[in-house]
Design a protein around this motif. Structure first.
Motif, PDB file in Angstrom:
ATOM      1  N   SER A   7      22.288  42.367  41.389  1.00 46.98           N
ATOM      2  CA  SER A   7      23.342  43.024  40.631  1.00 46.98           C
ATOM      3  C   SER A   7      22.920  43.145  39.173  1.00 46.98           C
ATOM      4  O   SER A   7      22.334  42.227  38.614  1.00 46.98           O
ATOM      5  CB  SER A   7      24.622  42.177  40.757  1.00 46.98           C
ATOM      6  N   THR A  10      25.547  46.031  33.704  1.00 45.63           N
ATOM      7  CA  THR A  10      26.289  47.099  33.040  1.00 45.63           C
ATOM      8  C   THR A  10      26.954  48.010  34.071  1.00 45.63           C
ATOM      9  O   THR A  10      26.423  48.205  35.162  1.00 45.63           O
ATOM     10  CB  THR A  10      25.375  47.956  32.137  1.00 45.63           C
ATOM     11  N   GLY A  11      28.105  48.529  33.711  1.00 36.77           N
ATOM     12  CA  GLY A  11      28.813  49.430  34.621  1.00 36.77           C
ATOM     13  C   GLY A  11      30.180  49.794  34.074  1.00 36.77           C
ATOM     14  O   GLY A  11      30.656  49.225  33.079  1.00 36.77           O
ATOM     15  N   ALA A  13      34.191  51.281  35.619  1.00 34.67           N
ATOM     16  CA  ALA A  13      35.022  51.690  36.760  1.00 34.67           C
ATOM     17  C   ALA A  13      36.433  52.008  36.273  1.00 34.67           C
ATOM     18  O   ALA A  13      36.912  51.413  35.305  1.00 34.67           O
ATOM     19  CB  ALA A  13      35.060  50.577  37.802  1.00 34.67           C
ATOM     20  N   LYS A  29      34.844  47.745  32.020  1.00 37.00           N
ATOM     21  CA  LYS A  29      33.513  48.016  31.457  1.00 37.00           C
ATOM     22  C   LYS A  29      32.757  46.716  31.395  1.00 37.00           C
ATOM     23  O   LYS A  29      33.345  45.671  31.126  1.00 37.00           O
ATOM     24  CB  LYS A  29      33.695  48.486  30.011  1.00 37.00           C
ATOM     25  N   SER A  30      31.451  46.793  31.593  1.00 34.10           N
ATOM     26  CA  SER A  30      30.671  45.568  31.553  1.00 34.10           C
ATOM     27  C   SER A  30      29.317  45.808  30.901  1.00 34.10           C
ATOM     28  O   SER A  30      28.694  46.846  31.131  1.00 34.10           O
ATOM     29  CB  SER A  30      30.517  45.069  32.989  1.00 34.10           C
ATOM     30  N   LEU A 149      33.902  47.936  39.841  1.00 38.74           N
ATOM     31  CA  LEU A 149      32.893  47.612  38.825  1.00 38.74           C
ATOM     32  C   LEU A 149      31.748  46.837  39.473  1.00 38.74           C
ATOM     33  O   LEU A 149      30.572  47.075  39.175  1.00 38.74           O
ATOM     34  CB  LEU A 149      33.524  46.791  37.700  1.00 38.74           C
ATOM     35  N   GLN A 150      32.085  45.928  40.364  1.00 37.80           N
ATOM     36  CA  GLN A 150      31.046  45.154  41.073  1.00 37.80           C
ATOM     37  C   GLN A 150      30.126  46.108  41.852  1.00 37.80           C
ATOM     38  O   GLN A 150      28.905  45.960  41.835  1.00 37.80           O
ATOM     39  CB  GLN A 150      31.694  44.157  42.040  1.00 37.80           C
ATOM     40  N   GLU A 152      29.480  49.213  41.174  1.00 38.22           N
ATOM     41  CA  GLU A 152      28.653  49.920  40.190  1.00 38.22           C
ATOM     42  C   GLU A 152      27.490  49.049  39.732  1.00 38.22           C
ATOM     43  O   GLU A 152      26.358  49.509  39.609  1.00 38.22           O
ATOM     44  CB  GLU A 152      29.495  50.280  38.953  1.00 38.22           C
ATOM     45  N   ARG A 153      27.806  47.783  39.469  1.00 40.30           N
ATOM     46  CA  ARG A 153      26.761  46.864  38.998  1.00 40.30           C
ATOM     47  C   ARG A 153      25.723  46.624  40.097  1.00 40.30           C
ATOM     48  O   ARG A 153      24.541  46.432  39.801  1.00 40.30           O
ATOM     49  CB  ARG A 153      27.385  45.555  38.520  1.00 40.30           C
ATOM     50  N   ARG A 155      24.906  48.852  42.326  1.00 38.58           N
ATOM     51  CA  ARG A 155      24.117  50.082  42.392  1.00 38.58           C
ATOM     52  C   ARG A 155      23.013  50.016  41.318  1.00 38.58           C
ATOM     53  O   ARG A 155      21.860  50.344  41.578  1.00 38.58           O
ATOM     54  CB  ARG A 155      25.039  51.274  42.132  1.00 38.58           C
ATOM     55  N   GLU A 156      23.404  49.547  40.145  1.00 36.38           N
ATOM     56  CA  GLU A 156      22.411  49.369  39.079  1.00 36.38           C
ATOM     57  C   GLU A 156      21.381  48.329  39.504  1.00 36.38           C
ATOM     58  O   GLU A 156      20.184  48.474  39.258  1.00 36.38           O
ATOM     59  CB  GLU A 156      23.104  48.914  37.769  1.00 36.38           C
TER      60      GLU A 156
END
Length: 297
Positions: A7, A10-11, A13, A29-30, A149-150, A152-153, A155-156
């Motif tokens: 994980s 940054t991300g 949602a 936001k993270s 958000l998790q 998204e993170r 995916r990053e």
């Protein structure tokens, strides 16, 4: 994070919706953080939701600096001001009594500006905040924003995993090259030192046996097989850590420092330009590895 997924940190949602009282949106936001830091912004009256978000966040994240915000737009109907008629009547009666005349429109208008006579619709926001039927679905949506958000993170994290694996593969190629060069190192140094000695001591005054022993010792110091073996062991660790999934960022950072130490020693022991270049190439890849590892949870 039990799952073997890497994980990132940054991300962004967003989860939004409509209700009869208006519309709402959660934004999460993270960015990178040493630990887990969660800040929640919410309209007045919605304090209960801050606790919900702060206690849910550790279920999804180990590290990162999170900013979670709830925005609420009341529908125009809900936004109407309320007039405190009791207070208005009291004030009007007092004015009439004092002046002995009926209220003029002008005086009446000025009474409407007295604090407390007209309560703006924001009062309704506070009422919403204390309504269980409003808070419960909003809390659920807030947790959905954290889950999004998790995702998204992660995916990053998938992109970072490919990048880091690619860097390790590049290091392994250079290590292979260095291995072939390393075998010639001691002989190369021995030849060089013997040649220097012959030039410095054409008369052969130096004890040949002692010189040979010294040269052999120096040549042994130029042996980099141990460093190469340790690099190989570190590469194995890197693959294992990446496959194991987050939280792993700190361990990858530590590994980068260990890799760097071996690459430095390799460069300092090198007696050939080719081997030095392989060592410097390794250092370049290790720097990139360290930089990317800083984005991993």
């Amino acid at each position: 994070a039990g799952m073997s997924v890497l994980s990132g940190m940054t991300g962004f949602a967003r989860v939004s919706g409509e209700a009869e009282w208006g519309s709402w949106a959660w934004e999460a936001k993270s960015v990178n953080g040493r630990g887990l830091d969660v800040r929640v912004n919410y309209p007045p009256g919605f304090e209960a939701l801050e606790r919900v978000i702060k206690s849910a966040a550790p279920k999804y994240f180990q590290r990162g600096s999170l900013q979670v915000a709830l925005r609420i737009d009341l529908s125009s109907g809900a936004d109407t001001a309320t007039v405190n008629t009791t207070l208005l009547d009291t004030l009007a009666a007092a004015v009439e009594k004092r002046t002995g005349a009926a209220l003029s429109g002008e005086v009446f208008a000025s009474l409407m500006n007295v604090k407390g006579v007209v309560e703006p619709g924001a009062g309704n926001l506070r009422d919403l905040g204390s309504d269980e039927a409003v808070i419960t679905p909003l809390a659920k949506a807030g947790e959905e924003a954290l889950q999004a958000l998790q995702a998204e993170r992660r995916r990053e994290g998938g992109m970072l995993a490919d990048l880091l694996e690619g860097l390790v593969a590049g290091m392994e190629e250079l290590r292979e090259k260095a291995g072939k060069l390393a075998d010639t190192q001691p002989a190369l140094l021995q030849e060089r030192l013997t040649k220097q000695l012959d030039e410095l001591d054409p008369g052969g005054r130096v004890d040949k046996e002692r010189a040979a022993a010294e040269i052999a010792l120096s040549a042994a110091k130029a042996d980099v097989r141990e460093e190469l073996d340790r690099l190989t062991a570190h590469f194995v660790s890197a693959h294992e850590l990446l496959a194991g999934g987050s939280p792993v960022g700190r361990k990858l950072d530590f590994l980068a420092q260990e890799l760097n130490r071996e690459a430095n020693t390799l460069c300092s022991k090198s007696v050939s330009l080719d081997l030095t270049n392989a060592g410097l190439g390794l250092k370049g890849l290790i720097d990139q590895f360290k930089e990317q590892a800083a984005n991993v949870e």
